[in-house]
Scaffold this active site. Sequence first.
Site, PDB file in Angstrom:
ATOM      1  N   ASP A   2       0.829  -1.199   0.000  1.00 34.21           N
ATOM      2  CA  ASP A   2       0.000   0.000   0.000  1.00 34.21           C
ATOM      3  C   ASP A   2       0.868   1.256   0.000  1.00 34.21           C
ATOM      4  OD1 ASP A   2      -2.368   1.314  -0.025  1.00 34.21           O
ATOM      5  OD2 ASP A   2      -2.763   1.128   2.116  1.00 34.21           O
ATOM      6  N   HIS A  19       2.656   3.398  -8.987  1.00 33.91           N
ATOM      7  CA  HIS A  19       2.572   1.944  -9.178  1.00 33.91           C
ATOM      8  C   HIS A  19       3.857   1.406  -9.813  1.00 33.91           C
ATOM      9  CE1 HIS A  19      -1.453   1.927  -7.732  1.00 33.91           C
ATOM     10  NE2 HIS A  19      -1.980   2.534  -8.778  1.00 33.91           N
ATOM     11  N   LEU A 113      12.185 -20.582  -3.114  1.00 34.52           N
ATOM     12  CA  LEU A 113      11.296 -19.593  -2.476  1.00 34.52           C
ATOM     13  C   LEU A 113       9.933 -19.674  -3.159  1.00 34.52           C
ATOM     14  CD1 LEU A 113      10.860 -16.904  -0.752  1.00 34.52           C
ATOM     15  CD2 LEU A 113      11.653 -15.680  -2.771  1.00 34.52           C
TER      16      LEU A 113
HETATM   17  C1  IPE Z   1      -1.414  -0.032  -3.621  1.00 31.26           C
HETATM   18  O1  IPE Z   1      -1.210   1.353  -3.586  1.00 31.26           O
HETATM   19  C2  IPE Z   1      -1.434  -0.566  -5.020  1.00 31.26           C
HETATM   20  C3  IPE Z   1      -2.631  -1.314  -5.449  1.00 31.26           C
HETATM   21  C4  IPE Z   1      -3.775  -1.446  -4.818  1.00 31.26           C
HETATM   22  C5  IPE Z   1      -2.512  -1.954  -6.746  1.00 31.26           C
HETATM   23  P1  IPE Z   1      -2.465   2.323  -3.551  1.00 31.26           P
HETATM   24  O2  IPE Z   1      -2.870   2.613  -4.950  1.00 31.26           O
HETATM   25  O3  IPE Z   1      -3.526   1.752  -2.672  1.00 31.26           O
HETATM   26  O4  IPE Z   1      -1.831   3.620  -2.889  1.00 31.26           O
HETATM   27  P2  IPE Z   1      -2.552   4.707  -1.970  1.00 31.26           P
HETATM   28  O5  IPE Z   1      -3.315   3.976  -0.896  1.00 31.26           O
HETATM   29  O6  IPE Z   1      -3.446   5.511  -2.861  1.00 31.26           O
HETATM   30  O7  IPE Z   1      -1.425   5.519  -1.423  1.00 31.26           O
HETATM   31 MG    MG Z   2      -4.207   2.101  -0.753  1.00 30.22          MG
END
Ligand code: IPE
Ligand code: MG
Length: 218
Positions: A2, A19, A113
Site C-alpha cells: 500500500d 505503481h 522460495l
Molecule cells: C497499492 O497502492 C497498489 C494497489 C492497490 C494496486 P495504492 O494505490 O492503494 O496507494 P494509496 O493507498 O493511494 O497511497
Molecule cells: Mg491504498
Amino acid sequence: MDGNGRWAKRRWLPRAAGHRAGVSVLTPLLETAGRAGVKTLTLYAFSTENWARPEREIKTLMKLFMDTAREKVPELNERGARLRFLGRREHLPDSVLEAMEEAEDLTSGNDSLDVYIALDYGGRAEIVDATRRIVADGLSPEDVDEMTFAGYLYAPDVPEVDLVIRTSGELRISNFLLWQIAYAEFYVTDTLWPDFTPKEFLRALESFGSRSRRRGGV
Ligand code: IPE
Ligand code: MG
C-alpha cells in the site's frame, strides 16, 4: 503493498508513476527474502475491492502486471522461485490469465522460495469459494473440520502466515488472507510501499524473531 498513490501524490506525479515505483522495489526485496531464509512470501497486488477504482487505473495496473511478468518471471525462475497466484480468475483479462499460467508452469519445479501473488484476491471471497466447493463436493457436516476446510482454499499448501507487513501506516487487514492470518504477527510501518527497502524488510523480520508467540497458550 500500500502507498503507491500517496508516494506519487507527494511528488506531483500521476498515480501510475507510483505503481511503477512500487514494482521497482520487488527485485531487491525478493533477493533479500531468499538470503534471509524466507520460504514463502505473498504479495497483495490487487484485491477484489480494487475493481471499484477508475477504469483507467485498472487498465494501467493490468498493463503493469503484464510488463512486470514479462520482465521479472525469467529472473525469478533463474533464482529458483516458484510463482503461484491466489484469487478469482474469472474477471481478469485473458492476456493476464495467460501470463499467470505461463509463469506458474515455467516455475513449477522450483523450490528455493515460494512467491504467491494475490491478484483479484479477497479473503472473504476465498472463504466463500471454498465453501461452495465443499458443498459441490457433497461433504457432510461431520466431514468438515479446520483441516478439510483449509484444503479447499485457493492454495491449500500455503502455510499459515507468520508475519504480515503493512506499509503506509494503515491499521487494517483489508481482506488479506483472513483464514491464514489467524495467528500472524503484525509489522506496521508508515513507509510507503515504493520506499520500502530491504533494510526495513530485515528490520521487520528481526522484530518478528524477537516476539514470543504463545498462540493462546501461556
Ligand atoms: C497499492 O497502492 C497498489 C494497489 C492497490 C494496486 P495504492 O494505490 O492503494 O496507494 P494509496 O493507498 O493511494 O497511497
Ligand atoms: Mg491504498
